[in-house]
Motif scaffolding. Sequence first.
Motif, PDB file in Angstrom:
ATOM      1  N   GLN A 131       0.834  -1.206   0.000  1.00  0.00           N
ATOM      2  CA  GLN A 131       0.000   0.000   0.000  1.00  0.00           C
ATOM      3  C   GLN A 131       0.865   1.251   0.000  1.00  0.00           C
ATOM      4  N   LYS A 183       2.182   2.048  -3.276  1.00  0.00           N
ATOM      5  CA  LYS A 183       1.172   2.659  -4.141  1.00  0.00           C
ATOM      6  C   LYS A 183       1.087   4.171  -3.905  1.00  0.00           C
ATOM      7  N   MET A 184       1.388   4.578  -2.685  1.00  0.00           N
ATOM      8  CA  MET A 184       1.369   6.003  -2.368  1.00  0.00           C
ATOM      9  C   MET A 184       2.433   6.767  -3.150  1.00  0.00           C
ATOM     10  N   VAL A 214       3.442   6.112  -6.313  1.00  0.00           N
ATOM     11  CA  VAL A 214       3.404   6.005  -7.775  1.00  0.00           C
ATOM     12  C   VAL A 214       3.592   7.338  -8.481  1.00  0.00           C
ATOM     13  N   LYS A 215       3.047   8.391  -7.908  1.00  0.00           N
ATOM     14  CA  LYS A 215       3.152   9.690  -8.565  1.00  0.00           C
ATOM     15  C   LYS A 215       4.435  10.427  -8.211  1.00  0.00           C
ATOM     16  N   LYS A 223      12.517   9.730  -5.139  1.00  0.00           N
ATOM     17  CA  LYS A 223      11.814   9.393  -3.899  1.00  0.00           C
ATOM     18  C   LYS A 223      11.562   7.902  -3.803  1.00  0.00           C
ATOM     19  N   LEU A 250      13.019  12.273   0.536  1.00  0.00           N
ATOM     20  CA  LEU A 250      11.619  11.850   0.621  1.00  0.00           C
ATOM     21  C   LEU A 250      10.702  13.010   1.011  1.00  0.00           C
ATOM     22  N   VAL A 270      10.021  19.104  -1.113  1.00  0.00           N
ATOM     23  CA  VAL A 270       8.912  19.658  -1.906  1.00  0.00           C
ATOM     24  C   VAL A 270       7.570  19.159  -1.414  1.00  0.00           C
ATOM     25  N   LYS A 281      -5.237   6.538   1.512  1.00  0.00           N
ATOM     26  CA  LYS A 281      -4.135   7.102   2.260  1.00  0.00           C
ATOM     27  C   LYS A 281      -3.821   8.431   1.614  1.00  0.00           C
ATOM     28  N   SER A 282      -3.184   9.345   2.327  1.00  0.00           N
ATOM     29  CA  SER A 282      -2.732  10.545   1.623  1.00  0.00           C
ATOM     30  C   SER A 282      -1.229  10.491   1.479  1.00  0.00           C
ATOM     31  N   SER A 283      -0.777  10.748   0.274  1.00  0.00           N
ATOM     32  CA  SER A 283       0.651  10.622  -0.040  1.00  0.00           C
ATOM     33  C   SER A 283       1.422  11.814   0.498  1.00  0.00           C
ATOM     34  N   LEU A 284       2.741  11.731   0.379  1.00  0.00           N
ATOM     35  CA  LEU A 284       3.605  12.811   0.847  1.00  0.00           C
ATOM     36  C   LEU A 284       3.249  14.121   0.154  1.00  0.00           C
ATOM     37  N   GLU A 285       2.872  14.019  -1.131  1.00  0.00           N
ATOM     38  CA  GLU A 285       2.538  15.222  -1.903  1.00  0.00           C
ATOM     39  C   GLU A 285       1.222  15.843  -1.444  1.00  0.00           C
ATOM     40  N   ASP A 305      -1.886  14.577  -2.002  1.00  0.00           N
ATOM     41  CA  ASP A 305      -3.082  14.068  -2.683  1.00  0.00           C
ATOM     42  C   ASP A 305      -3.434  12.667  -2.190  1.00  0.00           C
ATOM     43  N   VAL A 354      -4.609   8.794  -2.211  1.00  0.00           N
ATOM     44  CA  VAL A 354      -4.386   7.611  -3.030  1.00  0.00           C
ATOM     45  C   VAL A 354      -5.376   6.552  -2.585  1.00  0.00           C
ATOM     46  N   ILE A 355      -6.101   5.998  -3.538  1.00  0.00           N
ATOM     47  CA  ILE A 355      -7.066   4.952  -3.200  1.00  0.00           C
ATOM     48  C   ILE A 355      -6.386   3.599  -3.253  1.00  0.00           C
ATOM     49  N   ILE A 379      -5.422   3.312   7.159  1.00  0.00           N
ATOM     50  CA  ILE A 379      -6.094   3.945   6.018  1.00  0.00           C
ATOM     51  C   ILE A 379      -7.372   4.634   6.496  1.00  0.00           C
ATOM     52  N   GLY A 385      -3.096   6.334  -9.664  1.00  0.00           N
ATOM     53  CA  GLY A 385      -1.937   7.216  -9.562  1.00  0.00           C
ATOM     54  C   GLY A 385      -1.720   7.999 -10.843  1.00  0.00           C
TER      55      GLY A 385
END
Lengths: 232, 232
Positions: A144, A147-148, A150-151, A156, A229, A232, B67-71, B73, B75-76, B100, B191
Motif C-alpha cells: 500500500q 502505491k502512495m 506512484v506519482k 523518492k 523523501l 517539496v 491514504k494521503s501521499s507525501l505530496e 493528494d 491515493v485509493i 487507512i 496514480g
Amino acid sequence: MNMQALEACLSELKSFKVFQGFDLKEIANLCEGSSICVSRHREQIFRLGDEALSFGVVLSGAYKLTKSSLEGDDVIVHFAIPGDVVAAMIMTQPNAKYPISATALGTSRFLKIPRTQFIHNWKTKPDLIMNIQSLLAGRMLQLQDDKMLVKAPLTKKIASLLLNLLDKSTNQSDGILPLQLTRKEIAESLGASVESIIRIMSDWSKKNIIETSDKQIKIVKVDALIQELDSV
Amino acid sequence: MNMQALEACLSELKSFKVFQGFDLKEIANLCEGSSICVSRHREQIFRLGDEALSFGVVLSGAYKLTKSSLEGDDVIVHFAIPGDVVAAMIMTQPNAKYPISATALGTSRFLKIPRTQFIHNWKTKPDLIMNIQSLLAGRMLQLQDDKMLVKAPLTKKIASLLLNLLDKSTNQSDGILPLQLTRKEIAESLGASVESIIRIMSDWSKKNIIETSDKQIKIVKVDALIQELDSV
DNA sequence: CGTAGCCTTGAAGGTGATCAATGTTTGTGG
DNA sequence: CCACAAACATTGATCACCTTCAAGGCTACG
C-alpha cells in the motif's frame, strides 16, 4: 542426519516472528516433514504457475518474489529476508498454483514445509495463524505504501526502497543493506528502467550519500535520503 | 430494536465469503455487540491514524480505502464492496491505529464490530481466521497485479481496473460496474491525473466501448478492453 | 578465453503531468 | 424553490521526466 540439521536450525527459527510464543518442542513438531534447502545464486525455489505443494520460511540470505508482466519483463513484488514466510497464504486453497516465482539472491537457505503439514498442524493453531497474518499484514502495508509513491519522482521511490530495506536490517547502524541488489533488480522492483536507476544512484554516489561495492549497498547519509523523501 | 435489524441482516451476512461454513446462530454469536451503520455519500467511517477500536464488514454500497501521499493528494488503495472485511488485519495488535481512511461511495451500510469481539470470539476460530486470510490474500494478489502494470501505458491500467471491478460484480452480464466512480477516483486509484483519465475514457465513449451516465460506468465492449490489455 | 550478466553514458523522443480556463452537476441554506 | 458554493467533467497548450535506443566497458564464471 537431516534431523540433526533441523535440530540445529530450531534456535534460528525460534527467533523469527512466525514462531513467537512457541517453544522449541512445538516448533520441532510444526516442522516435521520439512527439509532445509540451500539455494545458489539465481536458483528458483518456487516457479509461477507450478502447483503449490509446499511453502517456506527463509532462513538466511534472501529471495526475490517475481511475476512477469504482460510486456514480458519481470516485476519484483517482494524481497523475502530471513524470517519471512513465503507462499503460506495460498496453502489453504486446494490445487492452488504459486502466484509468483521465488529466486535466490546470493547463496540462501530456506525451510521447505509440505502443504499437508500446513493443513494438519499449522491451520489449527490460532496463535500461529495470527503470527502469519501479522507478517502478511506487514507486506500488505508495504504494498500500500508503494502505491502512495506512484506519482512521486523516481528519486523518492529509490530513497524509499533503500530506507525500507535498511529498516529491516538487523544491525542498521552500519548502513549496509541486508541484501545484495543489482541496479536491474531495483529497477524491476520499482517499475523503472535500469538506466534511470543508475543515473540517480551514481549521482548519489558522487555526493557520497551512498557507497556501493560489489552489489553491496551502504547508505552513508541516511538523513540525505530522508530529506529526499520529504522535499517539496 | 437494534437487535431486530441485526437479525434481518444475518441472512445477508451468511452469503458472504467471511462466514462461509458458519450457520446463522454462530454468525449471530460472532456479531454480538455489533451495530449496523448507514453512511451517506462521502462520509468517513474510519480515519487514518485514529485508534483502531473496531473493524467492519461491508453490507451494501461501497467504501474507498485511502491514504494521503507525501505530496498531499489522496491515493485509493482498495475499493471495498459488500462482503469485504475492513481493518480486520490490524485487530490483533493492541493500540493499533487505522492505516487507512474509509469513505463511503454513495449511501452504504456496514456492520461495525468492536475489537474486543475479534479478540475474544473471532481470533479463536481457525476457520473464520482462514476465511479472513483468504479475503486478504485476494486483496494482496490484487495489489501485486497492480504492481505488474506500473510500466504499462495508462490505457492498460484503466482497462485493467474496469475489468477487475466488473469481475467482482454479482451480475456481470449487463456490464455495469457495481460501483459509482468519478474520474477523479479512478485517477486516485491508478496514480494518474484526472485529465489523462478523462481523455482516454471519453475516447472510449466515442468508440462506444463504454457508456457513462451519472457516475455509473457500463462496459459495452468487454472484448475491446481485453484486447487493449493484450495489445503489443 | 569467450560468453553472459551487469554497469555506464549520451542523445532523442514520447507519455502523461501541469496549468489554465470553462462548463456541468450536485448539494445546501436562506 | 432559488441561489450560490462545492465537487466534478472537459478541452487545449506546454513542458518535464523518464523511457528507449545505441554503444561500449567491466567482471565473473564455465
